[in-house]
Motif scaffolding. Sequence first.
Motif, mmCIF file in Angstrom:
data_model
loop_
_atom_site.group_PDB
_atom_site.id
_atom_site.type_symbol
_atom_site.label_atom_id
_atom_site.label_comp_id
_atom_site.label_asym_id
_atom_site.label_seq_id
_atom_site.Cartn_x
_atom_site.Cartn_y
_atom_site.Cartn_z
ATOM 1 N N HIS A 358 0.823 -1.205 0.000
ATOM 2 C CA HIS A 358 0.000 0.000 0.000
ATOM 3 C C HIS A 358 0.865 1.266 0.000
ATOM 4 O O HIS A 358 0.531 2.246 -0.670
ATOM 5 C CB HIS A 358 -0.947 -0.019 1.193
ATOM 6 C CG HIS A 358 -1.931 -1.149 1.131
ATOM 7 N ND1 HIS A 358 -2.652 -1.578 2.220
ATOM 8 C CD2 HIS A 358 -2.302 -1.944 0.106
ATOM 9 C CE1 HIS A 358 -3.426 -2.574 1.855
ATOM 10 N NE2 HIS A 358 -3.231 -2.819 0.589
ATOM 11 N N TYR A 359 1.956 1.241 0.741
ATOM 12 C CA TYR A 359 2.884 2.373 0.672
ATOM 13 C C TYR A 359 3.430 2.531 -0.748
ATOM 14 O O TYR A 359 3.564 3.646 -1.253
ATOM 15 C CB TYR A 359 4.046 2.176 1.654
ATOM 16 C CG TYR A 359 3.787 2.705 3.035
ATOM 17 C CD1 TYR A 359 3.727 4.073 3.286
ATOM 18 C CD2 TYR A 359 3.599 1.840 4.108
ATOM 19 C CE1 TYR A 359 3.494 4.568 4.557
ATOM 20 C CE2 TYR A 359 3.360 2.324 5.385
ATOM 21 C CZ TYR A 359 3.312 3.691 5.605
ATOM 22 O OH TYR A 359 3.073 4.173 6.867
ATOM 23 N N LEU A 383 9.497 2.484 4.666
ATOM 24 C CA LEU A 383 10.687 1.722 5.041
ATOM 25 C C LEU A 383 10.933 1.734 6.541
ATOM 26 O O LEU A 383 11.579 0.827 7.069
ATOM 27 C CB LEU A 383 11.905 2.256 4.290
ATOM 28 C CG LEU A 383 11.961 1.853 2.810
ATOM 29 C CD1 LEU A 383 12.990 2.663 2.056
ATOM 30 C CD2 LEU A 383 12.253 0.357 2.684
ATOM 31 N N GLU A 384 10.429 2.750 7.229
ATOM 32 C CA GLU A 384 10.519 2.728 8.682
ATOM 33 C C GLU A 384 9.712 1.575 9.260
ATOM 34 O O GLU A 384 10.084 0.980 10.268
ATOM 35 C CB GLU A 384 10.026 4.057 9.253
ATOM 36 C CG GLU A 384 10.977 5.228 9.005
ATOM 37 C CD GLU A 384 10.433 6.525 9.558
ATOM 38 O OE1 GLU A 384 9.387 6.482 10.259
ATOM 39 O OE2 GLU A 384 11.033 7.585 9.290
ATOM 40 N N ARG A 385 8.587 1.265 8.609
ATOM 41 C CA ARG A 385 7.741 0.162 9.061
ATOM 42 C C ARG A 385 8.218 -1.185 8.522
ATOM 43 O O ARG A 385 8.169 -2.195 9.220
ATOM 44 C CB ARG A 385 6.291 0.378 8.608
ATOM 45 C CG ARG A 385 5.544 1.460 9.379
ATOM 46 C CD ARG A 385 4.127 1.585 8.849
ATOM 47 N NE ARG A 385 3.312 2.493 9.639
ATOM 48 C CZ ARG A 385 2.574 2.144 10.675
ATOM 49 N NH1 ARG A 385 2.546 0.868 11.059
ATOM 50 N NH2 ARG A 385 1.863 3.022 11.334
ATOM 51 N N VAL A 386 8.621 -1.197 7.243
ATOM 52 C CA VAL A 386 9.000 -2.462 6.590
ATOM 53 C C VAL A 386 10.386 -2.279 5.969
ATOM 54 O O VAL A 386 10.526 -2.059 4.766
ATOM 55 C CB VAL A 386 7.970 -2.854 5.511
ATOM 56 C CG1 VAL A 386 8.170 -4.309 5.078
ATOM 57 C CG2 VAL A 386 6.541 -2.627 5.978
ATOM 58 N N ASN A 391 10.106 -3.718 -2.792
ATOM 59 C CA ASN A 391 9.333 -2.718 -3.523
ATOM 60 C C ASN A 391 9.633 -1.302 -3.039
ATOM 61 O O ASN A 391 9.781 -0.368 -3.835
ATOM 62 C CB ASN A 391 7.831 -2.988 -3.363
ATOM 63 C CG ASN A 391 7.337 -4.048 -4.310
ATOM 64 O OD1 ASN A 391 7.997 -4.361 -5.292
ATOM 65 N ND2 ASN A 391 6.183 -4.613 -4.035
ATOM 66 N N LEU A 392 9.686 -1.132 -1.727
ATOM 67 C CA LEU A 392 9.878 0.206 -1.185
ATOM 68 C C LEU A 392 11.288 0.727 -1.453
ATOM 69 O O LEU A 392 11.480 1.928 -1.684
ATOM 70 C CB LEU A 392 9.565 0.219 0.308
ATOM 71 C CG LEU A 392 8.089 -0.017 0.670
ATOM 72 C CD1 LEU A 392 7.877 0.043 2.168
ATOM 73 C CD2 LEU A 392 7.192 1.001 -0.037
ATOM 74 N N TRP A 393 12.285 -0.140 -1.433
ATOM 75 C CA TRP A 393 13.639 0.309 -1.775
ATOM 76 C C TRP A 393 13.711 0.690 -3.254
ATOM 77 O O TRP A 393 14.373 1.684 -3.621
ATOM 78 C CB TRP A 393 14.675 -0.767 -1.456
ATOM 79 C CG TRP A 393 15.028 -0.835 -0.002
ATOM 80 C CD1 TRP A 393 14.755 -1.847 0.880
ATOM 81 C CD2 TRP A 393 15.726 0.171 0.754
ATOM 82 N NE1 TRP A 393 15.226 -1.536 2.131
ATOM 83 C CE2 TRP A 393 15.835 -0.305 2.094
ATOM 84 C CE3 TRP A 393 16.261 1.416 0.442
ATOM 85 C CZ2 TRP A 393 16.458 0.428 3.098
ATOM 86 C CZ3 TRP A 393 16.883 2.152 1.442
ATOM 87 C CH2 TRP A 393 16.973 1.657 2.758
#
Length: 592
Positions: A358-359, A383-386, A391-393
């Motif tokens: 979702h992020y 990225l603080e959460r996961v 994907n986020l990186w």
Amino acid sequence: MAPSRKGRHGTGIARPLRRFPCRRAAWACWIAFLCVFQPEEGFPQVRLPAESVAEFERALAHFRAGSYEAALQEIEPLGSRYPDAAEIQHLLAIILDLNRRPEEANRHFRRAVELQPRSVGFRTNFGASLMRLGQALEAERQFRHALELEPNHPTASFNLGTTLLQQGRPEDALPWLEKALSIQPDVFQNAYQLAYCRFLLGRYEAADTLLRRLAGVAESRAEVRFLQALTDRALGRADRTDEIMRAISPMLNGQPEMEFQAALLLLNQDLAAPSEELLRSVVGQLPASYPAHFHLAVAQERLGKLPEAVRTARAALALEETSEAHLLLADLLESQGQPLEAVTHFQRAVALDPTSEHYFALGYEFLSHWNWEAAAQVFSEGLERVPDSWNLWIGAGAAALGLTRYEEATRAFLKAVGLRPEEMMGFHLLSQAFDRSEQSFEDALLSFRQLLERDPMNPLARYFEALATFRQASRSGDFSQVANRVDTLAELTREDPRYLEAQLLMSEIQFELQNWPAAVEALHQAVRLDPDHVLAHYRLGLALQRTGKRQEARQMLQRYRELKDREDRTIGERVAVTTRFIVDLKKDGRRR
């Protein structure tokens, strides 16, 4: 920042396709077994009031005989007189449910559980009632509580698996359905629902094995015939879907739960048109069903009926607010050119369920509108959460590229390739950033060379290593190793004549080595592959000048100027749209 050119081996970042029915894939028929009233072993039986025993036994006798109206006439007055008798409340709930009064039944199931909170049967039936009303999360809690009390309860295991399917979690559902079948291997629904779950997970051979066990009931069970036909289709045996649909349609008519299950199976196989037809029927019969509305919107989206899909998705959200419905509506609004409202739904999805997916969806929405700062902030928060989200990186690196923070982008992509070294997108994006990095340049070189060591026959690995070697030579001035990489690139283009990136890199190397005829040859091939490639036309014009072909060079440079002007206008328009988007978004935020 202009979008990078993409050839056959394009390096662009794209939002992963979300196949919604795989996330909330199986509301199915609720198929929850209502346990016939019986005291739970191991717990003291609550005694019935003496004056109620005869009426209760008459109601129970009518119930067991299938005379549900007569049973209701006996039990309903008892339920009013004895609100604190758990067995009376429980039997009343079952009979109300069988008389098609599910909301009233649910209230009495709840009361029975309040009176006997350690009754596994009461909790299991209460959960089944919640499932029938579409309250999957609360149903899941009841089944899990029941299994804490009795871990090997087959009905609670089955119903937990079914409600997890309703929430689009077939991987989580699988072990519970397998457990139910292992405890009760001869129960039809245990085998069928497990086959259904395996089908949704793409485990077609395993589904086929179970369906063959049910072959004896296939003629009388429409759902078995239908699932077997789709399994055969998925296994490449035959496509009998239309034939089976015509045969079973009369059996499905008037059974919305079965119509819904058939619709989801069709949607799972990208047969959106017949799925939509069934889902319209289900919505007409069950207007308060969130899953039916949600999946109807998905089917309409697949058919390109976007305005209808938007209306249906809004109706689903009005029934139940979920992150998946917000994501679906956001995608639909974005595709219709309504990014401002789309962002609000992406944001709400993150608030409801702050997962990496979702992020990434929210961050990608900002990326797609070139709002790099907002995208970077979203990916950073995610990225603080996961912190180990590939994907986020990837998203964080893309945002940093947009902001021309090449060092930061290189570090992000290095983190991504470390997390998933088998994913080539990370290496593609790393190749666009590492050359402008100082601190992480050597680490990037190492990652490309390790990729080649792991998979020396991979054309992409060979390309990336050649690129890294050339970039290193350009920095050091030592081109002694570059000639071998030209041979590698030539081999790649022979293997795949449409490999644009390899042609461009080979032309760049030949240009650097001032090997003008070879550069011209490679650049001619590049512009044939991509007639609008701005830089290739520019370099080809220069290389033609070096070979003395001045008239051809002038034509190529004129073409370059035309392409460059067009690109500049396009970028200007895009930046203007992006600016308006950001300004409007701020205004919209103040209004809220």
